[in-house]
Write a protein that holds these residues in place. Structure first.
Motif, PDB file in Angstrom:
ATOM      1  N   VAL A 136     -31.759  43.405 -43.403  1.00 49.49           N
ATOM      2  CA  VAL A 136     -32.454  44.206 -42.815  1.00 49.49           C
ATOM      3  C   VAL A 136     -34.016  42.922 -43.987  1.00 49.49           C
ATOM      4  O   VAL A 136     -33.575  43.391 -45.334  1.00 49.49           O
ATOM      5  CB  VAL A 136     -32.814  45.460 -43.199  1.00 49.49           C
ATOM      6  N   GLU A 137     -34.636  42.921 -43.177  1.00 49.52           N
ATOM      7  CA  GLU A 137     -36.267  42.359 -43.990  1.00 49.52           C
ATOM      8  C   GLU A 137     -37.382  42.855 -43.956  1.00 49.52           C
ATOM      9  O   GLU A 137     -37.154  44.382 -43.544  1.00 49.52           O
ATOM     10  CB  GLU A 137     -36.336  40.651 -42.660  1.00 49.52           C
ATOM     11  N   GLU A 150     -39.431  45.715 -41.891  1.00 51.87           N
ATOM     12  CA  GLU A 150     -38.589  46.124 -41.086  1.00 51.87           C
ATOM     13  C   GLU A 150     -38.413  47.143 -41.400  1.00 51.87           C
ATOM     14  O   GLU A 150     -37.902  47.648 -42.181  1.00 51.87           O
ATOM     15  CB  GLU A 150     -37.441  44.808 -40.482  1.00 51.87           C
ATOM     16  N   SER A 151     -38.289  47.435 -39.742  1.00 57.45           N
ATOM     17  CA  SER A 151     -37.528  49.127 -39.217  1.00 57.45           C
ATOM     18  C   SER A 151     -35.773  48.882 -39.441  1.00 57.45           C
ATOM     19  O   SER A 151     -35.635  47.612 -38.838  1.00 57.45           O
ATOM     20  CB  SER A 151     -37.736  50.289 -37.649  1.00 57.45           C
ATOM     21  N   GLN A 198     -35.860  47.155 -35.256  1.00 53.22           N
ATOM     22  CA  GLN A 198     -36.554  46.188 -35.010  1.00 53.22           C
ATOM     23  C   GLN A 198     -35.076  44.504 -36.054  1.00 53.22           C
ATOM     24  O   GLN A 198     -35.120  43.722 -35.377  1.00 53.22           O
ATOM     25  CB  GLN A 198     -37.351  45.910 -36.394  1.00 53.22           C
ATOM     26  N   ALA A 199     -35.064  45.161 -37.231  1.00 53.71           N
ATOM     27  CA  ALA A 199     -33.753  43.873 -38.169  1.00 53.71           C
ATOM     28  C   ALA A 199     -32.310  43.996 -36.440  1.00 53.71           C
ATOM     29  O   ALA A 199     -31.902  42.312 -36.080  1.00 53.71           O
ATOM     30  CB  ALA A 199     -33.099  44.809 -39.118  1.00 53.71           C
ATOM     31  N   ARG A 230     -33.337  41.913 -34.068  1.00 54.42           N
ATOM     32  CA  ARG A 230     -33.695  40.556 -33.813  1.00 54.42           C
ATOM     33  C   ARG A 230     -32.626  39.700 -34.164  1.00 54.42           C
ATOM     34  O   ARG A 230     -32.114  38.803 -34.184  1.00 54.42           O
ATOM     35  CB  ARG A 230     -34.906  40.261 -35.478  1.00 54.42           C
TER      36      ARG A 230
END
Length: 260
Positions: free
Chosen positions: A170-171, A174-175, A178-179, A182
Motif C-alpha cells: 500500500v502506498e 491510498e486506501s 485503491q492499492a 492499482r
C-alpha cells in the motif's frame, strides 16, 4: 510494554528463530525456559530478549550448525499452518521484532546509536530523544474470479515455480481498495469489481501485514508487467497449477474460491 535483555523467568512463550525457520523440541513441542538457556549456551553471541506484556522470550541464531541434540527446525510457514492463531501470534511477533531491532541500530534523524526504551517496545535516541517503533508494512493480496476461473501469476522475485495471487504494498495516501485496484491494473492490465475483505495475516519476512481480498473480473485483457510477473493466467478452480502451500493467506484465498 518494553523490549528488554532479559527476564526469562517471567516468560510463558519462548521462541528461537533462524531466518525463516523456528527451533522446536525434537517431539515438535514448543521451547521451555531451560531450552532457551541451552540454546544460548550453544550460541553465546545470540542476544536473548523479552517482552513482559506478552510474556515473550525470543532469540535469533545465525545458523543451525551448532544446534544441540534434542531439537529440530521447522519452516515458519509450516508452523503457521499447524498451530493456533494465538501460538502463531507469538512466533510472528518474535520474528518481526527481531528483524526490526537488528535493522534499527542508528537513529535515522541524527545518526546516534539507538538504545532500547525502558518503558516501550521501541528504540530511542539518547541524542535527539526521538522514538522509533516496530515497522509494519501493509500489503494487499487478492484472488480474482471470472466464472469458474481464478487469476494466478508467477512472480519474478519468487524462488519457487508456483502460481500465486496478485499482491503489493500500500502506498502513501491510498486506501486498501485503491492499492488493490492499482496493483491489479499495473501488473495485469485488468479491472475488477465487487471487492470484498477476506482476512489478514502477519507475514514477518520482515514486517508485512497481508490484507486479503476477493474480487470479480470486470474488464480488460491480461498484459503482464514484466518487472513484476513472469506470466499471469486464468485457471479452472478445479484444475489448479502448483500454488502456495498451507500456512499462507494466499493458500487460504485460493481455496476459499475452490470450496465455494
Amino acid at each position: 510494554m518494553s523490549l528488554t535483555t532479559l527476564n526469562i523467568n517471567a516468560c510463558a512463550h519462548n521462541v528461537c528463530v533462524c531466518a525463516r525457520q523456528t527451533v522446536l523440541r525434537a517431539d515438535g513441542s514448543g521451547l521451555l525456559q531451560s531450552d532457551m538457556q541451552a540454546l544460548q549456551a550453544a550460541y553465546p553471541d545470540a542476544e536473548m530478549l523479552s517482552e513482559a506484556e506478552h510474556q515473550l522470550c525470543m532469540m535469533e541464531i545465525p545458523d543451525t550448525n551448532h544446534l544441540p541434540a534434542g531439537y529440530q527446525i521447522m519452516e515458519l510457514r509450516q508452523f503457521f499452518a499447524l498451530h493456533t492463531e494465538e501460538e502463531n501470534f507469538h512466533y510472528a511477533r518474535a520474528r518481526g521484532l527481531l528483524s526490526w531491532r537488528s535493522s534499527m541500530s542508528f537513529c535515522p534523524r541524527c545518526g546516534a546509536a539507538l538504545t532500547d526504551s525502558p518503558t516501550l517496545t521501541a528504540r530511542e535516541c539518547p541524542e535527539c530523544k526521538s522514538l522509533h517503533f516496530p515497522k509494519i508494512e501493509p500489503c494487499v493480496i487478492v484472488v480474482i474470479r471470472r466464472g469458474n476461473q481464478i487469476l494466478l501469476a508467477r512472480h519474478v522475485e519468487r524462488n519457487q515455480d508456483i502460481y500465486a495471487c496478485i499482491a503489493g504494498f500500500v502506498e502513501d495516501g491510498e486506501s486498501l481498495e485503491q492499492a488493490l485496484r492499482r496493483e491489479i491494473r499495473e501488473e495485469t492490465g485488468l479491472e475488477v469489481k465487487n471487492i470484498r475483505y477476506f482476512g489478514s495475516q502477519s507475514w514477518p519476512f520482515p514486517y508485512q501485514l497481508m490484507i486479503g481480498f476477493t474480487a470479480e473480473y470486470a474488464s480488460g485483457e491480461i498484459h503482464v508487467q514484466k518487472e513484476e510477473l513472469q506470466e499471469a493466467r486464468w485457471f479452472d478452480i478445479h484444475d489448479l497449477p502448483p500454488h502456495p502451500r498451507p500456512g499462507s493467506i494466499s493458500h487460504l484465498l485460493i481455496h476459499s474460491i475452490k470450496e465455494q
